[in-house]
Motif scaffolding. Structure first.
Motif, PDB file in Angstrom:
ATOM      1  N   ASP A   1       0.879  -1.161   0.000  1.00 16.97           N
ATOM      2  CA  ASP A   1       0.000   0.000   0.000  1.00 16.97           C
ATOM      3  C   ASP A   1       0.921   1.215   0.000  1.00 16.97           C
ATOM      4  O   ASP A   1       1.911   1.263   0.740  1.00 16.97           O
ATOM      5  CB  ASP A   1      -0.920   0.016   1.220  1.00 16.97           C
ATOM      6  CG  ASP A   1      -2.058  -0.993   1.108  1.00 16.97           C
ATOM      7  OD1 ASP A   1      -2.680  -1.288   2.137  1.00 16.97           O
ATOM      8  OD2 ASP A   1      -2.327  -1.482  -0.017  1.00 16.97           O
TER       9      ASP A   1
ATOM     10  N   ARG B   1      -7.906  -0.193  -4.432  1.00 17.53           N
ATOM     11  CA  ARG B   1      -8.353   0.722  -3.375  1.00 17.53           C
ATOM     12  C   ARG B   1      -7.592   2.023  -3.520  1.00 17.53           C
ATOM     13  O   ARG B   1      -6.378   2.026  -3.637  1.00 17.53           O
ATOM     14  CB  ARG B   1      -8.090   0.119  -1.983  1.00 17.53           C
ATOM     15  CG  ARG B   1      -8.912  -1.125  -1.679  1.00 17.53           C
ATOM     16  CD  ARG B   1      -8.488  -1.765  -0.357  1.00 17.53           C
ATOM     17  NE  ARG B   1      -7.148  -2.307  -0.427  1.00 17.53           N
ATOM     18  CZ  ARG B   1      -6.152  -1.935   0.370  1.00 17.53           C
ATOM     19  NH1 ARG B   1      -6.351  -1.026   1.307  1.00 17.53           N
ATOM     20  NH2 ARG B   1      -4.968  -2.486   0.246  1.00 17.53           N
TER      21      ARG B   1
ATOM     22  N   VAL C   1      -7.747   6.336  -2.203  1.00 16.85           N
ATOM     23  CA  VAL C   1      -8.396   7.366  -1.394  1.00 16.85           C
ATOM     24  C   VAL C   1      -7.613   8.664  -1.549  1.00 16.85           C
ATOM     25  O   VAL C   1      -6.386   8.639  -1.709  1.00 16.85           O
ATOM     26  CB  VAL C   1      -8.475   6.931   0.094  1.00 16.85           C
ATOM     27  CG1 VAL C   1      -7.091   6.710   0.688  1.00 16.85           C
ATOM     28  CG2 VAL C   1      -9.284   7.917   0.912  1.00 16.85           C
TER      29      VAL C   1
ATOM     30  N   ASP D   1      -9.585  15.462   0.700  1.00 21.12           N
ATOM     31  CA  ASP D   1     -10.600  16.346   0.127  1.00 21.12           C
ATOM     32  C   ASP D   1      -9.965  17.517  -0.620  1.00 21.12           C
ATOM     33  O   ASP D   1     -10.488  17.971  -1.638  1.00 21.12           O
ATOM     34  CB  ASP D   1     -11.515  16.879   1.226  1.00 21.12           C
ATOM     35  CG  ASP D   1     -12.442  15.801   1.778  1.00 21.12           C
ATOM     36  OD1 ASP D   1     -12.984  15.996   2.879  1.00 21.12           O
ATOM     37  OD2 ASP D   1     -12.605  14.749   1.109  1.00 21.12           O
TER      38      ASP D   1
ATOM     39  N   LYS E   1      -8.972  16.116  -4.135  1.00 20.30           N
ATOM     40  CA  LYS E   1      -9.915  15.265  -4.867  1.00 20.30           C
ATOM     41  C   LYS E   1     -10.397  15.969  -6.122  1.00 20.30           C
ATOM     42  O   LYS E   1     -10.755  17.146  -6.092  1.00 20.30           O
ATOM     43  CB  LYS E   1     -11.089  14.919  -3.954  1.00 20.30           C
ATOM     44  CG  LYS E   1     -11.861  13.693  -4.355  1.00 20.30           C
ATOM     45  CD  LYS E   1     -12.889  13.341  -3.283  1.00 20.30           C
ATOM     46  CE  LYS E   1     -12.248  12.919  -1.981  1.00 20.30           C
ATOM     47  NZ  LYS E   1     -13.232  12.521  -0.951  1.00 20.30           N
TER      48      LYS E   1
ATOM     49  N   ILE F   1      -6.665  -1.003   5.785  1.00 17.90           N
ATOM     50  CA  ILE F   1      -8.050  -0.740   5.408  1.00 17.90           C
ATOM     51  C   ILE F   1      -8.158   0.678   4.860  1.00 17.90           C
ATOM     52  O   ILE F   1      -7.380   1.570   5.223  1.00 17.90           O
ATOM     53  CB  ILE F   1      -9.010  -0.948   6.589  1.00 17.90           C
ATOM     54  CG1 ILE F   1      -8.684  -0.001   7.755  1.00 17.90           C
ATOM     55  CG2 ILE F   1      -8.957  -2.399   7.054  1.00 17.90           C
ATOM     56  CD1 ILE F   1      -9.704  -0.042   8.869  1.00 17.90           C
ATOM     57  N   LEU F   2      -9.113   0.871   3.986  1.00 17.41           N
ATOM     58  CA  LEU F   2      -9.216   2.126   3.248  1.00 17.41           C
ATOM     59  C   LEU F   2      -9.270   3.335   4.187  1.00 17.41           C
ATOM     60  O   LEU F   2      -8.601   4.343   3.958  1.00 17.41           O
ATOM     61  CB  LEU F   2     -10.449   2.085   2.352  1.00 17.41           C
ATOM     62  CG  LEU F   2     -10.555   3.190   1.319  1.00 17.41           C
ATOM     63  CD1 LEU F   2      -9.421   3.076   0.309  1.00 17.41           C
ATOM     64  CD2 LEU F   2     -11.896   3.138   0.605  1.00 17.41           C
ATOM     65  N   SER F   3     -10.030   3.223   5.239  1.00 15.10           N
ATOM     66  CA  SER F   3     -10.214   4.369   6.137  1.00 15.10           C
ATOM     67  C   SER F   3      -8.949   4.727   6.898  1.00 15.10           C
ATOM     68  O   SER F   3      -8.843   5.839   7.428  1.00 15.10           O
ATOM     69  CB  SER F   3     -11.347   4.084   7.115  1.00 15.10           C
ATOM     70  OG  SER F   3     -11.053   2.937   7.899  1.00 15.10           O
ATOM     71  N   ALA F   4      -7.987   3.826   6.952  1.00 20.84           N
ATOM     72  CA  ALA F   4      -6.745   4.068   7.699  1.00 20.84           C
ATOM     73  C   ALA F   4      -5.594   4.477   6.803  1.00 20.84           C
ATOM     74  O   ALA F   4      -4.522   4.822   7.307  1.00 20.84           O
ATOM     75  CB  ALA F   4      -6.371   2.828   8.501  1.00 20.84           C
TER      76      ALA F   4
ATOM     77  N   LYS G   1      -4.983   7.065   5.275  1.00 17.89           N
ATOM     78  CA  LYS G   1      -4.603   8.463   5.385  1.00 17.89           C
ATOM     79  C   LYS G   1      -3.701   8.747   6.579  1.00 17.89           C
ATOM     80  O   LYS G   1      -3.233   9.873   6.734  1.00 17.89           O
ATOM     81  CB  LYS G   1      -5.858   9.324   5.489  1.00 17.89           C
ATOM     82  CG  LYS G   1      -6.705   9.017   6.730  1.00 17.89           C
ATOM     83  CD  LYS G   1      -7.974   9.858   6.723  1.00 17.89           C
ATOM     84  CE  LYS G   1      -8.858   9.527   7.929  1.00 17.89           C
ATOM     85  NZ  LYS G   1     -10.103  10.314   7.932  1.00 17.89           N
TER      86      LYS G   1
END
Length: 126
Positions: A32, A56, A58, A61, A64, A103-106, A108
């Motif tokens: 990753d 995956r 991400v 903001d 983006k 995991i995607l949410s982590a 960042k």
């Protein structure tokens, strides 16, 4: 594992730059990869991250719709295409890697990454 980011430079607002991150050394079946940046006097912030297969992805903001991250498995290279650059994008950009699936949410969070490369400076003039 070694990472080297390059491709930074000086560009006018509204312009584009393409950063690359070469991954070398011990190879694993997948990584990753994350891009982070640090502006002068500010804390490091997340920009974008992706799994090596690009299944995956991400983005922060703030970037983006303007930045696109892609991977080239054959060349062990990750790129960050940056369009519509703004002066606030000025920073040292670094790439980082982990061999642990995140995991995607982590993705960042900088603490999820084990290996870090030297950064490359991006300067956007107004």
């Amino acid at each position: 594992v070694q990472l080297q980011a390059f491709g930074g430079g000086l560009v006018q607002a509204g312009g584009s730059l393409r950063l690359s991150c070469e991954v070398s050394g011990r190879t694993f079946s997948s990584y990753d990869i994350g891009w982070f940046r640090q502006a002068p006097g500010k804390e490091r912030e997340f920009v974008a991250a992706a799994s090596w297969s690009s299944s995956r992805k991400v983005y922060a903001d703030a970037v983006k719709g303007r930045f696109t991250m892609s991977t080239d498995n054959a060349k062990n290279t990750v790129t960050l295409q940056m369009n519509s650059l703004k002066p606030e994008d000025t920073a040292v950009y670094s790439c980082a890697a982990t061999v642990s699936r995140v995991i995607l949410s982590a993705m960042k969070f900088a603490r999820m990454y084990t290996y870090w490369g030297q950064g490359t400076l991006v300067t956007v003039s107004s």
